[in-house]
Design a protein around this motif. Sequence first.
Motif, mmCIF file in Angstrom:
data_model
loop_
_atom_site.group_PDB
_atom_site.id
_atom_site.type_symbol
_atom_site.label_atom_id
_atom_site.label_comp_id
_atom_site.label_asym_id
_atom_site.label_seq_id
_atom_site.Cartn_x
_atom_site.Cartn_y
_atom_site.Cartn_z
ATOM 1 N N GLU A 10 0.908 -1.219 0.024
ATOM 2 C CA GLU A 10 0.036 0.008 0.067
ATOM 3 C C GLU A 10 0.869 1.397 0.029
ATOM 4 O O GLU A 10 1.830 1.373 0.530
ATOM 5 C CB GLU A 10 -0.961 0.056 1.323
ATOM 6 N N GLY A 11 0.685 2.044 -0.923
ATOM 7 C CA GLY A 11 1.542 3.400 -0.960
ATOM 8 C C GLY A 11 2.661 3.303 -1.932
ATOM 9 O O GLY A 11 3.026 4.244 -2.099
ATOM 10 N N ALA A 12 2.826 2.196 -2.559
ATOM 11 C CA ALA A 12 4.067 2.109 -3.146
ATOM 12 C C ALA A 12 3.751 2.756 -4.766
ATOM 13 O O ALA A 12 4.817 3.285 -5.153
ATOM 14 C CB ALA A 12 4.285 0.429 -3.590
ATOM 15 N N LEU A 13 2.625 2.859 -5.185
ATOM 16 C CA LEU A 13 2.200 3.311 -6.607
ATOM 17 C C LEU A 13 1.228 4.373 -6.233
ATOM 18 O O LEU A 13 0.284 4.336 -5.468
ATOM 19 C CB LEU A 13 1.783 2.397 -7.497
ATOM 20 N N SER A 14 1.373 5.550 -6.938
ATOM 21 C CA SER A 14 0.403 6.673 -7.042
ATOM 22 C C SER A 14 -0.874 6.051 -8.117
ATOM 23 O O SER A 14 -0.646 5.235 -8.753
ATOM 24 C CB SER A 14 0.820 7.983 -7.651
ATOM 25 N N LYS A 15 -2.005 6.777 -8.044
ATOM 26 C CA LYS A 15 -2.990 6.498 -9.047
ATOM 27 C C LYS A 15 -2.558 6.584 -10.450
ATOM 28 O O LYS A 15 -2.753 5.609 -11.316
ATOM 29 C CB LYS A 15 -4.173 7.777 -8.773
ATOM 30 N N ILE A 16 -1.582 7.643 -10.876
ATOM 31 C CA ILE A 16 -1.233 7.712 -12.199
ATOM 32 C C ILE A 16 -0.249 6.351 -12.689
ATOM 33 O O ILE A 16 -0.193 5.852 -13.812
ATOM 34 C CB ILE A 16 -0.424 9.026 -12.450
ATOM 35 N N GLN A 17 0.575 6.063 -11.555
ATOM 36 C CA GLN A 17 1.433 4.868 -11.803
ATOM 37 C C GLN A 17 0.570 3.609 -11.906
ATOM 38 O O GLN A 17 1.014 2.732 -12.821
ATOM 39 C CB GLN A 17 2.474 4.718 -10.782
ATOM 40 N N LYS A 18 -0.454 3.215 -11.067
ATOM 41 C CA LYS A 18 -1.451 2.278 -11.380
ATOM 42 C C LYS A 18 -1.961 2.290 -12.827
ATOM 43 O O LYS A 18 -2.012 1.177 -13.263
ATOM 44 C CB LYS A 18 -2.369 2.374 -10.564
ATOM 45 N N GLU A 19 -2.610 3.571 -13.330
ATOM 46 C CA GLU A 19 -3.040 3.647 -14.462
ATOM 47 C C GLU A 19 -2.147 3.098 -15.573
ATOM 48 O O GLU A 19 -2.081 2.424 -16.643
ATOM 49 C CB GLU A 19 -3.473 4.972 -14.716
ATOM 50 N N ASP A 20 -0.868 3.634 -15.177
ATOM 51 C CA ASP A 20 0.203 3.223 -16.474
ATOM 52 C C ASP A 20 0.530 1.724 -16.226
ATOM 53 O O ASP A 20 0.839 1.042 -17.274
ATOM 54 C CB ASP A 20 1.490 4.047 -15.943
ATOM 55 N N LEU A 21 0.508 1.221 -15.197
ATOM 56 C CA LEU A 21 0.791 -0.003 -15.129
ATOM 57 C C LEU A 21 -0.126 -0.980 -15.855
ATOM 58 O O LEU A 21 0.010 -2.017 -16.568
ATOM 59 C CB LEU A 21 0.850 -0.694 -13.465
ATOM 60 N N ILE A 22 -1.492 -0.596 -15.554
ATOM 61 C CA ILE A 22 -2.475 -1.339 -16.289
ATOM 62 C C ILE A 22 -2.515 -1.246 -17.865
ATOM 63 O O ILE A 22 -2.608 -2.274 -18.471
ATOM 64 C CB ILE A 22 -3.724 -0.581 -15.820
ATOM 65 N N HIS A 23 -1.958 0.152 -18.058
ATOM 66 C CA HIS A 23 -2.041 0.320 -19.732
ATOM 67 C C HIS A 23 -0.875 -0.678 -20.301
ATOM 68 O O HIS A 23 -0.939 -1.265 -21.373
ATOM 69 C CB HIS A 23 -1.747 1.872 -20.127
ATOM 70 N N LYS A 24 0.165 -0.549 -19.777
ATOM 71 C CA LYS A 24 1.322 -1.333 -19.993
ATOM 72 C C LYS A 24 1.392 -2.755 -20.189
ATOM 73 O O LYS A 24 1.752 -3.475 -20.866
ATOM 74 C CB LYS A 24 2.712 -0.892 -19.390
ATOM 75 N N THR A 25 0.582 -3.155 -19.082
ATOM 76 C CA THR A 25 0.380 -4.771 -18.849
ATOM 77 C C THR A 25 -0.595 -5.177 -19.994
ATOM 78 O O THR A 25 -0.137 -6.185 -20.636
ATOM 79 C CB THR A 25 -0.216 -5.053 -17.761
ATOM 80 N N THR A 26 -1.834 -4.359 -20.299
ATOM 81 C CA THR A 26 -2.623 -4.764 -21.377
ATOM 82 C C THR A 26 -1.886 -4.683 -22.734
ATOM 83 O O THR A 26 -2.033 -5.762 -23.247
ATOM 84 C CB THR A 26 -3.790 -3.749 -21.456
ATOM 85 N N GLN A 27 -1.231 -3.716 -22.960
ATOM 86 C CA GLN A 27 -0.414 -3.640 -24.162
ATOM 87 C C GLN A 27 0.529 -4.790 -24.390
ATOM 88 O O GLN A 27 0.677 -5.380 -25.422
ATOM 89 C CB GLN A 27 0.474 -2.465 -24.379
ATOM 90 N N MET A 28 1.268 -5.093 -23.051
ATOM 91 C CA MET A 28 2.003 -6.377 -23.285
ATOM 92 C C MET A 28 1.339 -7.713 -23.935
ATOM 93 O O MET A 28 1.684 -8.337 -24.516
ATOM 94 C CB MET A 28 2.718 -6.540 -22.198
ATOM 95 N N LEU A 29 0.420 -7.937 -23.142
ATOM 96 C CA LEU A 29 -0.596 -8.859 -23.422
ATOM 97 C C LEU A 29 -1.207 -9.140 -24.943
ATOM 98 O O LEU A 29 -1.268 -10.071 -25.347
ATOM 99 C CB LEU A 29 -1.701 -9.419 -22.338
ATOM 100 N N VAL A 30 -1.428 -7.945 -25.354
ATOM 101 C CA VAL A 30 -2.061 -7.679 -26.708
ATOM 102 C C VAL A 30 -0.786 -7.980 -27.595
ATOM 103 O O VAL A 30 -0.923 -8.736 -28.548
ATOM 104 C CB VAL A 30 -2.414 -6.265 -26.790
ATOM 105 N N ASP A 31 0.454 -7.560 -27.215
ATOM 106 C CA ASP A 31 1.640 -7.979 -27.957
ATOM 107 C C ASP A 31 1.698 -9.457 -28.083
ATOM 108 O O ASP A 31 2.134 -9.750 -29.281
ATOM 109 C CB ASP A 31 2.861 -7.323 -27.248
#
Length: 72
Positions: A10-31
Amino acid sequence: MPFANFKLPEGALSKIQKEDLIHKTTQMLVDYLSEAARPHTMVLIETVPDGGYGRADEVFVIPDAYRAKDVP
């Protein structure tokens, strides 16, 4: 349905960092799986409170240096 589950202190990532992690993970799986996977991909970020987990018989508390900055 591709599913990624992150368990982070808890507290390791900001809201913006979590959103970025979601987008990058989704893109990796799409790749790997093709664009058809995008609408079915689920990314779950779970936060664990300090003292709520441990390793090698040591209870973990995240150091201040690793906490997310106060970014919305």
